[in-house]
Scaffold this motif. Structure first.
Motif, PDB file in Angstrom:
ATOM      1  N   THR A 511       0.958  -1.196  -0.064  1.00 31.25           N
ATOM      2  CA  THR A 511       0.063  -0.192   0.106  1.00 31.25           C
ATOM      3  C   THR A 511       1.069   1.292   0.015  1.00 31.25           C
ATOM      4  O   THR A 511       0.551   2.263  -0.661  1.00 31.25           O
ATOM      5  N   ALA A 512       2.108   1.455   0.805  1.00 30.77           N
ATOM      6  CA  ALA A 512       2.762   2.539   0.886  1.00 30.77           C
ATOM      7  C   ALA A 512       3.700   2.645  -0.701  1.00 30.77           C
ATOM      8  O   ALA A 512       3.453   3.848  -0.963  1.00 30.77           O
ATOM      9  N   ALA A 513       3.922   1.457  -1.275  1.00 29.76           N
ATOM     10  CA  ALA A 513       4.645   1.539  -2.610  1.00 29.76           C
ATOM     11  C   ALA A 513       3.515   2.247  -3.627  1.00 29.76           C
ATOM     12  O   ALA A 513       3.921   2.988  -4.302  1.00 29.76           O
ATOM     13  N   LEU A 514       2.363   1.722  -3.433  1.00 31.50           N
ATOM     14  CA  LEU A 514       1.209   2.036  -4.343  1.00 31.50           C
ATOM     15  C   LEU A 514       1.052   3.801  -4.236  1.00 31.50           C
ATOM     16  O   LEU A 514       1.033   4.377  -5.008  1.00 31.50           O
ATOM     17  N   PHE A 515       0.958   4.102  -2.968  1.00 30.24           N
ATOM     18  CA  PHE A 515       0.849   5.520  -2.711  1.00 30.24           C
ATOM     19  C   PHE A 515       1.976   6.132  -3.326  1.00 30.24           C
ATOM     20  O   PHE A 515       1.833   7.466  -3.683  1.00 30.24           O
ATOM     21  N   LEU A 516       3.270   5.907  -2.978  1.00 32.76           N
ATOM     22  CA  LEU A 516       4.578   6.575  -3.697  1.00 32.76           C
ATOM     23  C   LEU A 516       4.371   6.527  -5.158  1.00 32.76           C
ATOM     24  O   LEU A 516       4.769   7.676  -5.846  1.00 32.76           O
ATOM     25  N   GLN A 517       4.082   5.530  -5.754  1.00 26.79           N
ATOM     26  CA  GLN A 517       3.891   5.556  -7.153  1.00 26.79           C
ATOM     27  C   GLN A 517       2.822   6.505  -7.622  1.00 26.79           C
ATOM     28  O   GLN A 517       3.044   7.086  -8.577  1.00 26.79           O
ATOM     29  N   THR A 518       1.742   6.598  -6.893  1.00 20.98           N
ATOM     30  CA  THR A 518       0.860   7.565  -7.377  1.00 20.98           C
ATOM     31  C   THR A 518       1.223   8.954  -7.255  1.00 20.98           C
ATOM     32  O   THR A 518       0.985   9.915  -8.126  1.00 20.98           O
ATOM     33  N   LEU A 519       1.711   9.385  -5.986  1.00 16.59           N
ATOM     34  CA  LEU A 519       2.544  10.509  -5.938  1.00 16.59           C
ATOM     35  C   LEU A 519       3.559  10.985  -6.897  1.00 16.59           C
ATOM     36  O   LEU A 519       3.540  11.993  -7.572  1.00 16.59           O
ATOM     37  N   GLN A 520       4.357   9.979  -7.345  1.00 17.29           N
ATOM     38  CA  GLN A 520       5.390  10.215  -8.381  1.00 17.29           C
ATOM     39  C   GLN A 520       4.493  10.532  -9.894  1.00 17.29           C
ATOM     40  O   GLN A 520       5.159  11.337 -10.565  1.00 17.29           O
ATOM     41  N   SER A 521       3.384   9.797  -9.992  1.00 20.58           N
ATOM     42  CA  SER A 521       2.759  10.062 -11.293  1.00 20.58           C
ATOM     43  C   SER A 521       2.253  11.540 -11.318  1.00 20.58           C
ATOM     44  O   SER A 521       2.266  12.284 -12.535  1.00 20.58           O
ATOM     45  N   TYR A 522       1.710  11.801 -10.233  1.00 18.57           N
ATOM     46  CA  TYR A 522       0.955  13.191 -10.431  1.00 18.57           C
ATOM     47  C   TYR A 522       2.340  14.250 -10.466  1.00 18.57           C
ATOM     48  O   TYR A 522       2.279  15.203 -11.050  1.00 18.57           O
ATOM     49  N   LEU A 523       3.431  14.099  -9.651  1.00 15.90           N
ATOM     50  CA  LEU A 523       4.508  15.373  -9.761  1.00 15.90           C
ATOM     51  C   LEU A 523       5.113  15.001 -11.172  1.00 15.90           C
ATOM     52  O   LEU A 523       5.869  15.967 -11.770  1.00 15.90           O
ATOM     53  N   ASN A 524       5.072  13.989 -11.716  1.00 13.72           N
ATOM     54  CA  ASN A 524       5.825  13.897 -13.029  1.00 13.72           C
ATOM     55  C   ASN A 524       4.861  14.292 -14.281  1.00 13.72           C
ATOM     56  O   ASN A 524       5.376  14.750 -15.250  1.00 13.72           O
ATOM     57  N   GLN A 525       3.676  14.359 -14.005  1.00 10.73           N
ATOM     58  CA  GLN A 525       2.568  15.130 -14.891  1.00 10.73           C
ATOM     59  C   GLN A 525       2.024  16.384 -14.104  1.00 10.73           C
ATOM     60  O   GLN A 525       0.797  15.953 -13.808  1.00 10.73           O
ATOM     61  N   PRO A 526       2.862  17.224 -13.876  1.00 11.13           N
ATOM     62  CA  PRO A 526       2.073  18.227 -12.699  1.00 11.13           C
ATOM     63  C   PRO A 526       0.913  18.753 -13.483  1.00 11.13           C
ATOM     64  O   PRO A 526       0.105  19.660 -12.671  1.00 11.13           O
ATOM     65  N   LYS A 527       0.547  18.998 -14.841  1.00  7.52           N
ATOM     66  CA  LYS A 527      -0.704  19.452 -15.169  1.00  7.52           C
ATOM     67  C   LYS A 527      -1.836  18.968 -14.614  1.00  7.52           C
ATOM     68  O   LYS A 527      -2.979  19.437 -14.538  1.00  7.52           O
ATOM     69  N   LEU A 528      -1.677  17.505 -14.270  1.00  3.67           N
ATOM     70  CA  LEU A 528      -3.081  16.870 -13.673  1.00  3.67           C
ATOM     71  C   LEU A 528      -3.371  17.588 -12.240  1.00  3.67           C
ATOM     72  O   LEU A 528      -4.552  17.621 -11.831  1.00  3.67           O
ATOM     73  N   LEU A 529      -2.380  18.267 -11.563  1.00  6.62           N
ATOM     74  CA  LEU A 529      -2.533  18.931 -10.447  1.00  6.62           C
ATOM     75  C   LEU A 529      -3.317  20.098 -10.709  1.00  6.62           C
ATOM     76  O   LEU A 529      -3.929  20.540  -9.676  1.00  6.62           O
TER      77      LEU A 529
END
Length: 531
Positions: A511-529
């Motif tokens: 679960t922790a790894a999934l959360f970090l992967q999700t965070l990484q995905s958002y920050l690597n595609q910051p326009k999603l923010l």
């Protein structure tokens, strides 16, 4: 008004309990209702020698507050006050907060101030309040009656060892003779374990020779058996127990000096040594300058109540919560590009604002991380809202103001809220509900040059994200479609390390790894923010 309180004291005393919360603002009436009793000792005193009065206790200004320190008093003896006036400022476990009045009155006497107002338990009397100015003089020498000391339990005497008669000199002489008959040296009659055991008890076990060990040596079992059976053993250093020998133990003419295995080692004798040849002369020893510690100066700084409570809480968290850690590297180049684009549109946001926004969306997508643990019921509580606590450093310690409904705020909203909370946190102007609670914490030390670190979980939350600063790193180039035959050149990227500390009782590693992967995905595609 105060004179009407006495007939009601019994009624209110029936309802008051030790667990009753003490309000941050206390009036004459509320003192009667919530604080009339503390361990059956009334706070209202209607003695014949004192006019009607109320003793104000130290209030619990936060749900977790157990002790507090009065930093400053705004009122002194004889000061009149009205509803809303501040009695004093109190350092709690979270911040320095004002203790306000809800009614009118006069401070007859301040009971705790200065060094006597440090680390006071909640409920400790701190001031006497009256309603009439002419009653103030009567409390000039007033002191709170000390609680009756608890009856001490009768002291239980530790069982003393049975008295052991000092051994006869003949016993030690017989031991020496027995050792001599076995051709044993008295300095070596004890096995190492037997020597350690007997010396630790201050006894000389050499009198037990011959023992059950090889060649008649005394073993640990021999010492234990002697202690269990009550066999008298001489104390170390006693005249009868210090076994020495001056006669030769070998044949005639073997001169042997007097000795005792328990005597201190002889001092080394400095004898003149012939000078070595010049070719082999040792180099001169380096001179080590002596340091006079008495010349060193230092300053003692009293630790704030907030820092002491933080240390206590984090220590409890580290000991009681099964921490585990997961880390991930995130490229910030796209984040920096987005910041420049927003700045061109006169929209200023920080990298930390973007991380908070990304964390909020990741918590929304992985709700298991947005949870807390209740040790009383041994249950996991999943929060319905994403309320991120942001670690803010203040002169008195670390505090974590909460950005409520973080996932529902845009970048500008998050930026404004964090800036406002941080400013008021450094001014000690946060309300308790603004820093108590939260469902997740983000601690960012990147602006201080820290590249990575591990944080301690802030209970009852299940996790905390430790964010370091970005560093320039060479990474392999990416192959472009249609140019598979070309070797991509390495490129330089700004890499940030994010380390998640989590409570293993609430979430697991996947679960922790999934959360970090999700965070990484958002920050690597910051326009999603921005959505």
């Amino acid at each position: 008004m105060l004179r009407q309180i006495a007939p009601l004291s019994r009624k209110f005393a029936h309802h008051a309990t030790r667990s009753s919360p003490i309000p941050a603002s206390i009036s004459f009436q509320s003192c009667v209702h919530t604080n009339i009793h503390r361990d059956n000792d009334t706070y209202l005193r209607f003695q014949s020698s004192y006019p009607p009065h109320i003793i104000l206790p130290l209030p619990a200004l936060s749900p977790t507050m157990e002790t507090g320190t009065i930093s400053t008093w705004n009122l002194t003896d004889g000061s009149e006050f009205s509803a809303g006036d501040v009695f004093c400022s109190i350092e709690t476990d979270k911040a320095t907060m004002d203790f306000e009045a809800q009614d009118d009155g006069i401070v007859a006497k301040v009971l705790r101030e200065g060094s006597d107002a440090v680390d006071l338990p909640v409920g400790t009397p701190i001031a006497v309040v009256v309603e009439e100015m002419e009653d103030v003089a009567a409390f000039k020498d007033f002191t709170v009656e000390a609680e009756a000391p608890a009856e001490k339990a009768p002291a239980v005497e530790a069982p003393s060892a049975a008295p052991v008669d000092a051994p006869d000199v003949n016993v030690t002489t017989a031991a020496a003779a027995a050792a001599k008959a076995l051709n044993l040296d008295m300095s070596n009659v004890l096995m190492p374990s037997a020597r350690f055991l007997s010396q630790s008890k201050g006894l000389d076990a050499r009198v037990l020779v011959p023992g059950s060990g090889r060649g008649g040596r005394v073993t640990k079992g021999d010492v234990l058996a002697a202690l269990a059976s009550g066999t008298p053993l001489p104390a170390l250093g006693e005249a009868g127990g210090d076994v020495t020998e001056t006669e030769p133990w070998g044949g005639e003419g073997d001169a042997k000096a007097e000795y005792s295995v328990y005597d201190p080692l002889p001092e080394a004798v400095n004898e003149p040594v012939a000078a070595a040849p010049a070719s082999t002369a040792a180099p001169a020893a380096a001179t080590i300058p002596s340091t006079d510690l008495t010349d060193m100066t230092f300053t003692d700084i009293t630790n704030s109540n907030m820092r002491k409570v933080i240390a206590k809480k984090l220590g409890e968290s580290k000991r009681s919560i099964p921490h585990f850690y997961t880390s991930i590297e995130i490229q910030l180049d796209q984040i920096m590009t987005l910041r420049q684009e927003l700045k061109a549109m006169n929209v200023k946001v920080s990298v930390n604002d973007l991380i908070l926004r990304g964390s909020a969306l990741a918590l929304r997508d992985v709700p298991e991380m947005n949870s807390s643990y209740d040790p009383k019921t041994n249950t996991v509580n999943v929060s319905d809202t994403v309320d991120i606590s942001v670690a803010v450093a203040t002169p008195t310690g670390l505090i974590t103001p909460i950005v409520p409904h973080t996932d529902q705020l845009g970048l500008v909203g998050i930026s404004e809220k964090v800036r406002e909370l941080a400013t008021r946190a450094k001014e000690n102007k946060l309300a308790p509900e603004e820093f108590i609670g939260g469902s997740f914490t983000v601690s960012n030390l990147g602006m201080f040059g820290t590249t990575e670190f591990a944080a301690i979980v802030n209970p009852p939350q299940a996790a905390i994200l430790a964010v370091g600063g970005g560093t320039k790193t060479v990474v392999p180039g990416v192959r472009v479609e249609g140019e598979e035959n070309k070797t991509p050149k390495p490129v330089i990227r700004t890499i940030m390390t994010a380390r998640l500390s989590a409570d293993r009782r609430v979430v697991d590693e996947a679960t922790a790894a999934l959360f970090l992967q999700t965070l990484q995905s958002y920050l690597n595609q910051p326009k999603l923010l921005l959505l």
